[in-house]
Scaffold this active site. Structure first.
Site, PDB file in Angstrom:
ATOM      1  N   TRP A 189       0.872  -1.193   0.000  1.00 57.08           N
ATOM      2  CA  TRP A 189       0.000   0.000   0.000  1.00 57.08           C
ATOM      3  C   TRP A 189       0.898   1.229   0.000  1.00 57.08           C
ATOM      4  CZ3 TRP A 189      -1.935   2.723   4.865  1.00 57.08           C
ATOM      5  CH2 TRP A 189      -2.880   3.695   4.550  1.00 57.08           C
TER       6      TRP A 189
ATOM      7  N   ASP B 279      -1.695  -6.148   8.580  1.00 53.72           N
ATOM      8  CA  ASP B 279      -2.642  -5.120   8.176  1.00 53.72           C
ATOM      9  C   ASP B 279      -3.875  -5.857   7.673  1.00 53.72           C
ATOM     10  OD1 ASP B 279      -4.113  -3.113   7.010  1.00 53.72           O
ATOM     11  OD2 ASP B 279      -2.409  -2.123   6.068  1.00 53.72           O
TER      12      ASP B 279
ATOM     13  N   LYS C 225     -14.046  -0.472   5.229  1.00 55.20           N
ATOM     14  CA  LYS C 225     -14.564  -1.163   4.047  1.00 55.20           C
ATOM     15  C   LYS C 225     -15.660  -2.151   4.438  1.00 55.20           C
ATOM     16  CE  LYS C 225     -10.269   0.247   3.042  1.00 55.20           C
ATOM     17  NZ  LYS C 225      -9.723   1.246   2.167  1.00 55.20           N
TER      18      LYS C 225
HETATM   19  C1  LMR Z   1      -6.673   2.505  -0.831  1.00 52.28           C
HETATM   20  O1  LMR Z   1      -5.659   1.813  -0.804  1.00 52.28           O
HETATM   21  O2  LMR Z   1      -7.123   2.992  -1.877  1.00 52.28           O
HETATM   22  C2  LMR Z   1      -7.446   2.757   0.439  1.00 52.28           C
HETATM   23  O3  LMR Z   1      -6.878   2.041   1.487  1.00 52.28           O
HETATM   24  C3  LMR Z   1      -7.638   4.182   0.745  1.00 52.28           C
HETATM   25  C4  LMR Z   1      -6.393   4.859   1.199  1.00 52.28           C
HETATM   26  O4  LMR Z   1      -6.441   5.494   2.255  1.00 52.28           O
HETATM   27  O5  LMR Z   1      -5.366   4.795   0.506  1.00 52.28           O
END
Ligand code: LMR
Length: 424
Positions: A157, A238, A273
């Site tokens: 992420w 996570d 979510k």
């Molecule tokens: C994403 O990865 O799009 C979501 O988890 C929203 C974010 O805060 O990045």
């Protein structure tokens, strides 16, 4: 302070300050670097500003229904109606959050009657989303596990690295996604982890890997456990998408495996979510410890971390989550909604796959069907992503990640046709 002392002095109109004698006056903040924006959130904002009526938002990890709306789940509406009815006072929550929510979170994560919870060796606190939990855990690590370095998957992420680096921790990447096969580079991942110093933090996506949608298999998780234990590594899970992979219980598999193996680990989990309550910032951080005494120490220091940051979390978020998880009627309604959201995404994966396979018969789009959760890694290059946005109004992050939950029966064919055009 006299001019020329080298310090800031109050300047003239406009808040100007003077530096050393002879230097031009400058404003207090004029030297700041402009914020480049966030690769996900800024893109979502650009989407909102796009006037094209047929634009498609696959940028951000938000579940949209088949009409393209963020659903308000019936269980959440009813929980909020109960809260309004009770209309109680709104004191500060304790630093660690609502006791009812923390208990409900432990039950959800570990399952009823789990030994780790029953023996009191899990320290759980309600946090400001799972992002807040990740960061509180990172600050705690920096203070109490000095020297520990963090390892995240390649890729991960977008915000993981920034979050841990922001806490002052060194962040590295371990091999994960295999672009050639669309799978996991498991041997390389294992070899890298096997070479890490004891006490390293290993960030793992418990399910629905973000951004790739490619998860470890159960057998791979099982193979990791002895390695993590023997090397003295500290997993940090996570869990932001529980229920979007294979099911609410199924998606807790990795977490329960680590707990059963007696490992010490962190887990940040989110309801953004799964309950469609993004702006409520409903999340939690749990640390599974060796025993109750250690868990009490950990909880105490996590509280100290929170108090010097945001002080305490939101009472409204706690009210929703605690009610939905504890009330059998609301819980059943929530579980049914999560199952429906999951299967709608699977239907969109299938639809996208089928149109693309028909339009580009020489290519393999099978990964859309095997990846789990909201995201798919398409393998599209940044230039193709730019073309999709500019020519077709289809928004996805430049890594090639799409949020499949932004597809619906009204836009999936058009989106597939656009992707087929740019991969041609
Ligand atoms: C994403 O990865 O799009 C979501 O988890 C929203 C974010 O805060 O990045």
């Amino acid at each position: 302070m006299s001019a020329g002392s080298g310090g800031l002095s109050s300047g003239g109109p406009g808040g100007q300050v003077g530096g050393a004698a002879g230097t031009a006056p400058r404003t207090v903040f004029g030297h700041l670097e402009p914020y480049a924006g966030d690769p996900i959130l800024s893109l979502n904002e650009a989407f909102q500003a796009d006037p094209r009526p047929d634009k498609v938002n696959l940028s951000i990890g938000i579940y949209f229904d088949d009409a393209g709306r963020i659903p308000v789940l019936d269980c959440v509406r009813r929980a909020e109606a109960q809260m309004l009815e009770e209309s109680g006072p709104k004191p500060y929550l304790p630093i660690e959050g609502s006791a009812a929510m923390r208990k409900a979170v432990q039950g959800l994560l570990f399952g009823a009657g789990h030994e780790a919870v029953a023996s009191g060796r899990v320290a759980t606190l309600q946090t400001v989303g799972s992002s807040g939990g990740l960061r509180v855990g990172a600050d705690f690590i920096r203070r109490w596990l000095p020297g520990a370095q963090v390892w995240i998957s390649d890729p991960s992420w977008d915000n993981h690295r920034a979050m841990f680096e922001g806490a002052g921790l060194a962040v590295h990447a371990y091999p994960y996604y295999d672009a050639a096969t669309g799978g996991v580079r498991f041997d390389a991942m294992r070899d890298t982890l096997a070479g890490l110093p004891a006490g390293s933090i290993v960030l793992l996506h418990a399910c629905c890997h973000n951004p790739t949608g490619v998860d470890l298999s159960r057998a791979q998780w099982e193979a990791l456990v002895p390695l993590l234990r023997e090397r003295g590594l500290i997993p940090y899970l996570d869990l932001a998408y529980q229920g979007y992979g294979d099911g609410i219980e199924e998606d807790a598999f990795a977490l329960r495996l680590l707990a059963a193996a007696g490992l010490t680990f962190f887990v940040a989990n989110s309801f953004s979510k799964s309950m469609s309550v993004y702006g409520e910032r409903a999340g939690a951080l749990s640390v599974v410890c060796a025993d109750r005494a250690e868990a009490e120490l950990v909880l105490g220091q996590l509280k100290a971390t929170v108090r010097r940051n945001y002080s305490s979390p939101s009472i409204h978020a706690a009210g929703i989550v605690a009610r939905v998880l504890a009330d059998p009627v609301l819980r059943a309604s929530w579980e049914a909604d999560v199952a429906a959201m999951r299967s709608r995404i699977q239907a969109m994966r299938r639809a996208l796959h089928d149109v693309l396979a028909a339009k580009r018969p020489g290519r393999d789009f099978g990964y859309f069907l095997t990846q789990r959760g909201m995201f798919s890694y398409t393998g599209l290059a940044a230039a193709q992503v730019d073309r999709l946005r500019e020519e077709f109004g289809v928004y996805l992050v430049r890594s090639g990640r799409i949020c499949v939950a932004g597809l619906n029966s009204g836009n999936v064919e058009r989106t597939a046709a656009a992707i087929a055009a740019v991969v041609a």
